[in-house]
Design a protein around this motif. Sequence first.
Motif: not given
Length: 382
Positions: A235-240
């Motif tokens: 949702r905030v452009g962060v990779e997991t």
Amino acid sequence: MTDDLLWLWIVLGVVLLAGVGSALVAPRLRRRGKGDDGAPTAVDEAPQDTLAPPDVAPVETSPTAPALETPAPVAGRMVRLRDRLARSGSPLGARLLSVLSRTDLTEDDWDELEETLLLADIGAGPAGELLEALRTRVRVEGVREPAAVRELLRSELLNVVDPTMDRTIATTRPVVDGVAKPAVVLVVGVNGTGKTTTVGKLARVLVAEGRTVVLGAADTFRAAAADQLTTWGARVGVETVRSDREGADPAAVAFDAVAKGSRDDVDVVLVDTAGRLQNKAGLMDELGKISRVITREAPLGEVLLVLDATTGQNGMQQAKVFGEVAGVTGIVLTKLDGTAKGGIVVAVQRELGVPVKLVGLGEGPDDLAPFDPEQFVDGLLG
């Protein structure tokens, strides 16, 4: 009736039945063609919406990524908690002010004050200190006016909450052998405290502050936890970074997340861990392993313990054990807006000797805020 006439009627009946049957069957025959052997064939007419187009493979629809969101600014979030506490008429602040405003304070009044503080989960030690300070100031200053009583109580409550503690999150990138590494934040806690959600919300806080982030889904025992964290990050452009295999080694996933953070030159790596009960020694040993493995790639800058504020004193034992095993450096209190027992802030800080750094304000994605002692006390007093 003669036999000839009887036979005539039978023949007429057969002919009539044959005609009716042909009329019923004809609409079902769409066309006639020839099969492979040259014999005529009939094709049944079927409803058009049940006919699949020839030689067209079914199309698989992949889930669409969540729309990219812009997190709300961090500044001012704590004001929302103050306003919510004030609107709810905090029983702690209201009862303390009510008793302290009485003309002559008897021992029964002081006992009532002590009971109020203990019921608010402030803890016996801090409650005793606060009462002693209040006794002295009331006797010396003779405070009775409501405004003066409120300011007196505010001052002493602020002292026990301790505004001098460092409540900043360690997100400054360390330098190892001349190379900047990502700041690593490990998030721990028992099941049901809102730990994975807190990691997702913390990612939003960091993104709102302009930081780059990588998430590590080291809770490998619940596929839903990794899915949830992945959605929060997307949702905030962060990779997991996660494992495709349920039950994979959590330490390996944590290491991979930190390694990716180093390769991608990000500012912060947030590592989520499985919810662990403090009486399961094996799982706690595993938490220690995660910490050791992470430090092979980068220093561990912060260990945040997530506690449910509504659990009160039951959270103290959890806090102590996690402090011993994981080296907790800060507390995140979730559901703080949903409890009248605000004294838990003081109790948990005294128990661990570490500050409350973040507080959960509600169910919204941006309802996580850096803890501000003054705003908190003002909210308690209304």
